[in-house]
Write a protein that holds these residues in place. Structure first.
Motif, PDB file in Angstrom:
ATOM      1  N   PHE A   5      83.843  33.347   4.456  1.00  0.00           N
ATOM      2  CA  PHE A   5      85.289  33.280   4.476  1.00  0.00           C
ATOM      3  C   PHE A   5      85.819  34.242   3.431  1.00  0.00           C
ATOM      4  O   PHE A   5      85.405  34.206   2.266  1.00  0.00           O
ATOM      5  CB  PHE A   5      85.765  31.855   4.155  1.00  0.00           C
ATOM      6  CG  PHE A   5      85.295  30.830   5.136  1.00  0.00           C
ATOM      7  CD1 PHE A   5      85.984  30.629   6.323  1.00  0.00           C
ATOM      8  CD2 PHE A   5      84.153  30.092   4.894  1.00  0.00           C
ATOM      9  CE1 PHE A   5      85.538  29.694   7.239  1.00  0.00           C
ATOM     10  CE2 PHE A   5      83.714  29.151   5.808  1.00  0.00           C
ATOM     11  CZ  PHE A   5      84.410  28.958   6.983  1.00  0.00           C
ATOM     12  N   PHE A   6      86.732  35.110   3.818  1.00  0.00           N
ATOM     13  CA  PHE A   6      87.305  36.099   2.925  1.00  0.00           C
ATOM     14  C   PHE A   6      88.798  35.840   2.766  1.00  0.00           C
ATOM     15  O   PHE A   6      89.489  35.556   3.734  1.00  0.00           O
ATOM     16  CB  PHE A   6      87.125  37.521   3.474  1.00  0.00           C
ATOM     17  CG  PHE A   6      85.696  37.947   3.538  1.00  0.00           C
ATOM     18  CD1 PHE A   6      85.089  38.574   2.465  1.00  0.00           C
ATOM     19  CD2 PHE A   6      84.949  37.700   4.670  1.00  0.00           C
ATOM     20  CE1 PHE A   6      83.773  38.963   2.536  1.00  0.00           C
ATOM     21  CE2 PHE A   6      83.631  38.085   4.732  1.00  0.00           C
ATOM     22  CZ  PHE A   6      83.042  38.714   3.667  1.00  0.00           C
ATOM     23  N   MET A  44      85.070  34.477  -2.034  1.00  0.00           N
ATOM     24  CA  MET A  44      84.135  34.333  -0.909  1.00  0.00           C
ATOM     25  C   MET A  44      83.345  33.043  -1.041  1.00  0.00           C
ATOM     26  O   MET A  44      82.965  32.641  -2.150  1.00  0.00           O
ATOM     27  CB  MET A  44      83.181  35.528  -0.897  1.00  0.00           C
ATOM     28  CG  MET A  44      82.145  35.504   0.207  1.00  0.00           C
ATOM     29  SD  MET A  44      80.917  36.821   0.036  1.00  0.00           S
ATOM     30  CE  MET A  44      81.936  38.266   0.285  1.00  0.00           C
ATOM     31  N   TYR A  45      83.137  32.415   0.091  1.00  0.00           N
ATOM     32  CA  TYR A  45      82.199  31.304   0.163  1.00  0.00           C
ATOM     33  C   TYR A  45      81.176  31.636   1.229  1.00  0.00           C
ATOM     34  O   TYR A  45      81.531  31.865   2.382  1.00  0.00           O
ATOM     35  CB  TYR A  45      82.907  29.993   0.503  1.00  0.00           C
ATOM     36  CG  TYR A  45      81.946  28.825   0.581  1.00  0.00           C
ATOM     37  CD1 TYR A  45      81.321  28.356  -0.570  1.00  0.00           C
ATOM     38  CD2 TYR A  45      81.648  28.236   1.798  1.00  0.00           C
ATOM     39  CE1 TYR A  45      80.431  27.292  -0.508  1.00  0.00           C
ATOM     40  CE2 TYR A  45      80.759  27.182   1.880  1.00  0.00           C
ATOM     41  CZ  TYR A  45      80.149  26.719   0.714  1.00  0.00           C
ATOM     42  OH  TYR A  45      79.249  25.676   0.780  1.00  0.00           O
ATOM     43  N   GLY A  62      82.462  32.930  -4.981  1.00  0.00           N
ATOM     44  CA  GLY A  62      83.407  32.984  -6.081  1.00  0.00           C
ATOM     45  C   GLY A  62      84.384  34.137  -5.935  1.00  0.00           C
ATOM     46  O   GLY A  62      84.639  34.647  -4.850  1.00  0.00           O
ATOM     47  N   PHE A  63      84.918  34.568  -7.061  1.00  0.00           N
ATOM     48  CA  PHE A  63      85.938  35.608  -7.113  1.00  0.00           C
ATOM     49  C   PHE A  63      85.301  36.874  -7.663  1.00  0.00           C
ATOM     50  O   PHE A  63      84.629  36.845  -8.706  1.00  0.00           O
ATOM     51  CB  PHE A  63      87.076  35.135  -8.021  1.00  0.00           C
ATOM     52  CG  PHE A  63      88.151  36.156  -8.234  1.00  0.00           C
ATOM     53  CD1 PHE A  63      89.152  36.331  -7.292  1.00  0.00           C
ATOM     54  CD2 PHE A  63      88.170  36.934  -9.382  1.00  0.00           C
ATOM     55  CE1 PHE A  63      90.157  37.273  -7.487  1.00  0.00           C
ATOM     56  CE2 PHE A  63      89.163  37.874  -9.590  1.00  0.00           C
ATOM     57  CZ  PHE A  63      90.160  38.041  -8.637  1.00  0.00           C
ATOM     58  N   PRO A  89      81.627  47.550  -6.272  1.00  0.00           N
ATOM     59  CA  PRO A  89      80.918  46.862  -7.356  1.00  0.00           C
ATOM     60  C   PRO A  89      80.106  45.671  -6.860  1.00  0.00           C
ATOM     61  O   PRO A  89      79.024  45.379  -7.397  1.00  0.00           O
ATOM     62  CB  PRO A  89      82.063  46.420  -8.279  1.00  0.00           C
ATOM     63  CG  PRO A  89      83.184  47.365  -7.987  1.00  0.00           C
ATOM     64  CD  PRO A  89      83.074  47.663  -6.526  1.00  0.00           C
ATOM     65  N   GLY A  90      80.626  44.951  -5.837  1.00  0.00           N
ATOM     66  CA  GLY A  90      79.888  43.794  -5.336  1.00  0.00           C
ATOM     67  C   GLY A  90      78.599  44.164  -4.636  1.00  0.00           C
ATOM     68  O   GLY A  90      77.692  43.340  -4.513  1.00  0.00           O
ATOM     69  N   PHE A  91      78.514  45.410  -4.150  1.00  0.00           N
ATOM     70  CA  PHE A  91      77.308  45.886  -3.485  1.00  0.00           C
ATOM     71  C   PHE A  91      76.495  46.833  -4.362  1.00  0.00           C
ATOM     72  O   PHE A  91      75.470  47.361  -3.926  1.00  0.00           O
ATOM     73  CB  PHE A  91      77.669  46.611  -2.178  1.00  0.00           C
ATOM     74  CG  PHE A  91      78.418  45.767  -1.196  1.00  0.00           C
ATOM     75  CD1 PHE A  91      78.247  44.393  -1.165  1.00  0.00           C
ATOM     76  CD2 PHE A  91      79.290  46.338  -0.298  1.00  0.00           C
ATOM     77  CE1 PHE A  91      78.936  43.599  -0.258  1.00  0.00           C
ATOM     78  CE2 PHE A  91      79.995  45.558   0.620  1.00  0.00           C
ATOM     79  CZ  PHE A  91      79.810  44.181   0.635  1.00  0.00           C
ATOM     80  N   ASN A  92      76.982  47.096  -5.575  1.00  0.00           N
ATOM     81  CA  ASN A  92      76.295  47.986  -6.521  1.00  0.00           C
ATOM     82  C   ASN A  92      76.033  49.370  -5.933  1.00  0.00           C
ATOM     83  O   ASN A  92      74.942  49.931  -6.085  1.00  0.00           O
ATOM     84  CB  ASN A  92      74.964  47.380  -6.992  1.00  0.00           C
ATOM     85  CG  ASN A  92      75.169  46.137  -7.828  1.00  0.00           C
ATOM     86  OD1 ASN A  92      76.288  45.860  -8.275  1.00  0.00           O
ATOM     87  ND2 ASN A  92      74.117  45.382  -8.051  1.00  0.00           N
TER      88      ASN A  92
END
Length: 313
Positions: A5-6, A44-45, A62-63, A89-92
């Motif tokens: 969920f976004f 995101m969950y 989380g956020f 950043p979330g995927f580096n």
């Protein structure tokens, strides 16, 4: 199985500046430069079934800071540049999305040279969601490669002709995280996991689209080579698509696309026939895609304009 969920918390639209915005519209000889960017944060969950996820669930919930990008566009007389670089950043990982020089021969004919969007199927893309449609994961939607492209418009018709020497340049991915060869914006056949030599080369694209009133339709064709640098061998790939769109009203549109692709005689590094190719993007590990498939996609979109203080759309 995975459920995500976004929630898009906020986005900053690109900002541009120039000496006289109206002059840029009225006078194409005016020199200008637009510089902008955007940032996106998500909450995101995530639930993964099994242990096949390349991203641990506890690190994804989380956020978090999802994306930011830098973009620049400039023109002097009939020559210009268009550039966009993205950071995830979330995927580096981070990489070039597009970077090309363009030249307007006339109001109806333009050339683009560099990393530019492959003219295939519904442009800019056929999907309406964060996930796009299946052709995206086959490398046939919102794909960017390195080459030269011509766009020609004549009355109700738009034509594209392109030659791509290779895929877009590889970006940067954090060592030990995901896949370094797949650090790129769009999905491509990439060299990894027993197919270390396979690379996209020498691709030709042709596209024709007709638009009149509320309706448009188009045809696309693609033919290229998958070259293996380890055994100096290659095999072909080809694809075709039919797309259409109908505007139910100004804000609501329905889109349809049929896509078929084929990698006949696909081979691994040892020259053995295989029934799949390896693809990747965004720094994730590679995954296997069937060497031949057909897909149908259907989408409905509705645009709602908002004016909430500083947020305009």
């Amino acid at each position: 199985m995975k459920i995500r969920f976004f929630i898009l918390l906020f986005s900053i639209a690109s900002y541009s500046f120039d000496g006289n915005s109206q002059a840029l519209i009225d006078d194409k000889d005016t020199t200008f430069i637009d510089i902008g960017g955007a940032v996106r944060f998500n909450t995101m969950y995530t639930i993964y079934e099994g242990e096949t996820s390349p991203l641990p669930t506890e690190n994804r919930n989380g956020f978090f800071w999802d994306t930011w990008r830098f973009e620049a566009r400039g023109q002097t007389k009939n020559i210009g540049i268009d550039f966009e670089y993205r950071f995830y950043p979330g995927f580096n990982t981070h990489f070039v999305k597009k970077a090309f020089l363009y030249h307007d021969f006339s109001d109806n004919l333009q050339m683009q040279l560099g990393v530019t969007q492959v003219p295939f199927g519904k442009l800019e893309f056929s999907g309406n969601s964060w996930w796009f449609h299946l052709p995206y994961y086959f490398g046939l939607e919102d794909d960017y490669d390195t080459g030269i492209k011509f766009k020609w418009q004549k009355e109700n018709w738009t034509y594209h002709f392109a030659y791509f020497l290779m895929a877009e340049p590889r970006g940067v991915s954090e060592p030990g995280y995901g896949s370094f060869p797949s650090a790129r914006y769009s999905y491509d056949v990439i060299p990894e996991d027993g197919y270390n030599g396979n690379k996209e080369r020498n691709q030709l694209n042709g596209r024709a689209e007709y638009e009149k009133g509320k309706f448009l339709m188009g045809l696309s064709a693609q033919f290229g080579e998958i070259y293996n640098s380890n055994n100096d061998d290659s095999f072909n790939q080809w694809a075709t698509a039919f797309h259409s769109q109908y505007a139910l009203k100004e804000e609501a549109k329905i889109k349809f696309q049929f896509t078929h692709y084929d990698y006949p005689n696909s081979l691994d590094d040892d020259g053995n026939p295989v029934n799949h190719v390896n693809m990747g993007a965004y720094g994730f590990n590679t995954y296997q895609v069937a060497s031949s498939a057909s897909t149908f996609s259907l989408g409905l979109s509705y645009e709602y304009n908002v004016d909430w203080g500083p947020f305009l759309a």
